[in-house]
Design a protein around this motif. Sequence first.
Motif, PDB file in Angstrom:
ATOM      1  N   UNK A 129       0.790  -1.259  -0.094  1.00 42.11           N
ATOM      2  CA  UNK A 129      -0.008   0.120  -0.006  1.00 42.11           C
ATOM      3  C   UNK A 129       0.760   1.126  -0.139  1.00 42.11           C
ATOM      4  N   UNK A 130       0.173   2.447  -0.244  1.00 43.15           N
ATOM      5  CA  UNK A 130       0.910   3.736  -0.004  1.00 43.15           C
ATOM      6  C   UNK A 130       0.769   3.986   1.122  1.00 43.15           C
ATOM      7  N   UNK A 131       2.033   4.603   1.802  1.00 46.94           N
ATOM      8  CA  UNK A 131       2.095   4.957   2.855  1.00 46.94           C
ATOM      9  C   UNK A 131       2.540   6.527   3.119  1.00 46.94           C
ATOM     10  N   UNK A 132       1.686   7.172   4.044  1.00 45.90           N
ATOM     11  CA  UNK A 132       2.251   8.673   4.442  1.00 45.90           C
ATOM     12  C   UNK A 132       2.552   8.702   5.803  1.00 45.90           C
ATOM     13  N   UNK A 133       2.009   7.851   6.840  1.00 46.35           N
ATOM     14  CA  UNK A 133       2.540   7.986   8.122  1.00 46.35           C
ATOM     15  C   UNK A 133       2.796   6.531   8.843  1.00 46.35           C
ATOM     16  N   UNK A 134       3.544   6.404   9.481  1.00 44.22           N
ATOM     17  CA  UNK A 134       3.728   5.168  10.330  1.00 44.22           C
ATOM     18  C   UNK A 134       3.503   5.369  11.833  1.00 44.22           C
ATOM     19  N   UNK A 135       2.760   4.414  12.332  1.00 45.25           N
ATOM     20  CA  UNK A 135       2.363   4.809  13.864  1.00 45.25           C
ATOM     21  C   UNK A 135       3.184   3.372  14.510  1.00 45.25           C
ATOM     22  N   UNK A 136       4.218   3.619  15.209  1.00 49.59           N
ATOM     23  CA  UNK A 136       5.066   2.463  15.768  1.00 49.59           C
ATOM     24  C   UNK A 136       4.904   2.223  17.307  1.00 49.59           C
ATOM     25  N   UNK A 137       4.498   1.399  17.769  1.00 48.79           N
ATOM     26  CA  UNK A 137       4.086   1.048  19.178  1.00 48.79           C
ATOM     27  C   UNK A 137       5.473   0.116  19.674  1.00 48.79           C
ATOM     28  N   UNK A 138       5.838   0.332  20.812  1.00 48.37           N
ATOM     29  CA  UNK A 138       7.069  -0.221  21.582  1.00 48.37           C
ATOM     30  C   UNK A 138       6.497  -0.617  22.867  1.00 48.37           C
ATOM     31  N   UNK A 139       6.812  -1.855  23.276  1.00 52.22           N
ATOM     32  CA  UNK A 139       6.558  -2.590  24.446  1.00 52.22           C
ATOM     33  C   UNK A 139       7.725  -2.255  25.673  1.00 52.22           C
ATOM     34  N   UNK A 140       7.649  -1.520  26.518  1.00 50.10           N
ATOM     35  CA  UNK A 140       8.559  -1.069  27.341  1.00 50.10           C
ATOM     36  C   UNK A 140       9.179  -2.327  28.067  1.00 50.10           C
TER      37      UNK A 140
END
Length: 128
Positions: free
Chosen positions: A103-114
């Motif tokens: 797909x075309x991407x404009x943003x990324x939302x990236x989650x981190x488990x601390x």
Amino acid sequence: PPTPVVIQHIPESEIPQLTEAEETKVQGMVFSDVRVRELIGKRRYTIESIGVWINTKHQKIGGFVEISFDEPFFADYNWPVIDCDVEKYGEAYYREGTVHEALWVKKLNIRVDLQKGKVVDITPLPFG
């Protein structure tokens, strides 16, 4: 008919926040992650937001970073995803997986488990 979804609104003061040290740790994990670096490549981007990631009991799991690219790009990728379901996974809250999507991407939302000390989810967001 479908069962209505009850959205519980809690006062913002009761939502745990990332400490400054946790925010720094989240950013460090995001931008040192091989997959994130591969997706960013030499593209120009802006950090849109950094925030806390909580479970349904309002307990802090980790944080997220949302980045926006100057130009959208096409990505055919095996995206790391999470399936959140406290009924299925109990205290673990989520299970990790991978979804192949192009797909075309404009943003990324990236989650981190601390607690795990790693990026567990990279969600591509289309235009907007």
